[in-house]
Motif scaffolding. Structure first.
Motif, short mmCIF file in Angstrom:
data_model
loop_
_atom_site.label_atom_id
_atom_site.label_comp_id
_atom_site.label_asym_id
_atom_site.label_seq_id
_atom_site.Cartn_x
_atom_site.Cartn_y
_atom_site.Cartn_z
N UNK A 20 0.83 -1.21 0.00
CA UNK A 20 0.00 0.00 0.00
C UNK A 20 0.86 1.26 0.00
N UNK A 21 1.89 1.28 0.84
CA UNK A 21 2.78 2.44 0.90
C UNK A 21 3.52 2.63 -0.42
N UNK A 22 3.96 1.52 -1.02
CA UNK A 22 4.65 1.56 -2.31
C UNK A 22 3.75 2.14 -3.39
N UNK A 23 2.50 1.65 -3.46
CA UNK A 23 1.56 2.15 -4.46
C UNK A 23 1.25 3.63 -4.24
N UNK A 24 1.08 4.03 -2.99
CA UNK A 24 0.84 5.45 -2.70
C UNK A 24 2.00 6.30 -3.18
N UNK A 25 3.22 5.84 -2.92
CA UNK A 25 4.40 6.61 -3.33
C UNK A 25 4.44 6.76 -4.85
N UNK A 26 4.15 5.68 -5.56
CA UNK A 26 4.16 5.74 -7.03
C UNK A 26 3.09 6.71 -7.52
N UNK A 27 1.89 6.61 -6.94
CA UNK A 27 0.80 7.51 -7.35
C UNK A 27 1.12 8.97 -7.08
N UNK A 28 1.93 9.22 -6.05
CA UNK A 28 2.31 10.60 -5.71
C UNK A 28 3.52 11.08 -6.51
N UNK A 29 4.01 10.24 -7.43
CA UNK A 29 5.09 10.66 -8.31
C UNK A 29 6.49 10.34 -7.83
N UNK A 30 6.63 9.53 -6.78
CA UNK A 30 7.96 9.18 -6.29
C UNK A 30 8.61 8.16 -7.22
N UNK A 31 9.94 8.17 -7.23
CA UNK A 31 10.69 7.24 -8.05
C UNK A 31 10.60 5.83 -7.47
N UNK A 32 10.16 4.88 -8.28
CA UNK A 32 9.97 3.50 -7.83
C UNK A 32 11.24 2.91 -7.24
#
Length: 70
Positions: free
Chosen positions: A38-50
């Motif tokens: 969930x945290x990983x998906x949130x980060x991706x959706x917010x534009x963070x580098x995978x």
């Protein structure tokens, strides 16, 4: 997310065979995997580098402290 869980071993190499202990480990690891996903998906959706997020999650796990060390 259901992670592929190992057979758990004690520090002496013996298999942790207690049904309740294995059940708790399974529940804990599945919950941890879901929270991390969930945290990983949130980060991706917010534009963070995978790659940065993955590296941070790995580093965070490597820094966990064992408060029971003798």
């Amino acid at each position: 997310m259901k992670p592929d869980l190992p057979i758990w071993h004690a520090p002496d190499g013996s298999v942790v065979s207690c049904t309740e202990k294995v059940k708790v480990m399974t529940e804990n690891m599945e919950e941890l995997a879901q929270v991390a996903q969930d945290a990983f998906e949130d980060a991706i959706l917010m534009g963070c580098d995978e790659h940065q997020v993955r590296a941070f999650l790995v580093a965070m796990m490597q820094q966990l402290d064992n408060p029971y060390r003798a």
